[in-house]
Design an enzyme around this catalytic site. Structure first.
Site, PDB file in Angstrom:
ATOM      1  N   GLU A  37       0.849  -1.322   0.080  1.00  8.27           N
ATOM      2  CA  GLU A  37       0.074   0.061   0.068  1.00  8.27           C
ATOM      3  C   GLU A  37       0.927   1.196   0.077  1.00  8.27           C
ATOM      4  O   GLU A  37       0.468   2.143  -0.822  1.00  8.27           O
ATOM      5  CB  GLU A  37      -1.027  -0.125   1.313  1.00  8.27           C
ATOM      6  N   HIS A  78     -10.369   0.372  -0.080  1.00  6.26           N
ATOM      7  CA  HIS A  78     -10.963  -0.614   1.145  1.00  6.26           C
ATOM      8  C   HIS A  78     -12.415  -0.748   1.360  1.00  6.26           C
ATOM      9  O   HIS A  78     -12.992  -1.101   2.230  1.00  6.26           O
ATOM     10  CB  HIS A  78     -10.141  -0.097   2.417  1.00  6.26           C
TER      11      HIS A  78
END
Length: 236
Positions: A135, A168
């Site tokens: 990420e 997400h």
């Protein structure tokens, strides 16, 4: 954005959807129990994807050693420690703001990941290590870094954080994602070392996941006690 960055983003997207495309079926066919399929494939796909991403960016990693303004390893260590505390502080402030706005505490995304890790502990490799590293490469080095060349710091940091939240599927906690994104972007800009926000991110995730799994029963009891206290106070 150069071709290596685009390929890395493509690898990240492929990792996200590879399970539904073919991964889960492969594991089921090989005899892996249903309850472990998602976790095991996620570990495999993230590990392979992260390795490919590092290989793709290896030429740039070597070039970055010549970056002007890059802090020394000793100062990077200091920035990392400072960044961990700064990230925790930012998360607490963001959570308080969300509570004031009436947003419920707790992330459904985080809860789902914790439950998977409880059933299949090896999944912690992704939540605590591989995931945060991947990420930071995608959202800080590539997306934020590319935006920062075109816009000011806040626009680049907030935009990359919104994309992070979107990936997400956790839009109710945009403030927390943005706060964390700003902190990690700040660390990256100040040190010119992607390893600094990576270590900070890994440390925070590892701490949160470990606490939630190792002390789950204690946290549940504490929550029940707080509810009881609140009900007693409410009775007066």
């Amino acid at each position: 954005m150069n071709s290596r960055y685009l390929l890395t983003i493509f690898v990240y997207i492929l990792v996200q959807f590879s399970g539904m495309m073919f991964g889960y079926d492969l594991l089921l066919a090989s005899g892996v129990p249903d309850e472990h399929v998602l976790a095991i494939w996620t570990v495999i796909s993230f590990s392979v994807g992260l390795t490919i991403a590092i290989l793709l960016l290896l030429p740039e990693i070597k070039e970055r050693h010549q970056t002007i303004g890059r802090v020394s390893r000793l100062r990077a260590a200091g920035w990392t420690i400072y960044g961990i505390f700064l990230a925790f502080f930012a998360q607490i402030i963001a959570a308080q703001i969300e509570m004031m706005l009436g947003i419920e505490m707790g992330s459904e995304n985080t809860e789902a990941l914790i439950e998977i890790a409880k059933v299949t502990p090896v999944f912690m490799v992704v939540t605590s290590v591989a995931g945060p590293i991947f990420e930071e490469i995608i959202f800080r080095q590539i997306i934020f870094g590319s935006l920062y060349k075109q816009f000011n710091f806040l626009i680049a940091a907030i935009s990359s954080s919104l994309i992070f939240a979107a990936v997400h599927l956790d839009f109710s906690h945009l403030i927390i994602y943005t706060a964390m994104g700003i902190v990690f972007s700040y660390l990256y800009v100040k040190t010119k070392r992607i390893l600094v926000p990576i270590i900070a991110h890994v440390t925070i995730n590892t701490f949160v996941v470990s606490i939630r799994i190792l002390f789950a029963e204690h946290l549940e009891k504490l929550g029940q006690q707080l509810d009881q206290i609140q009900s007693i106070i409410g009775g007066f």
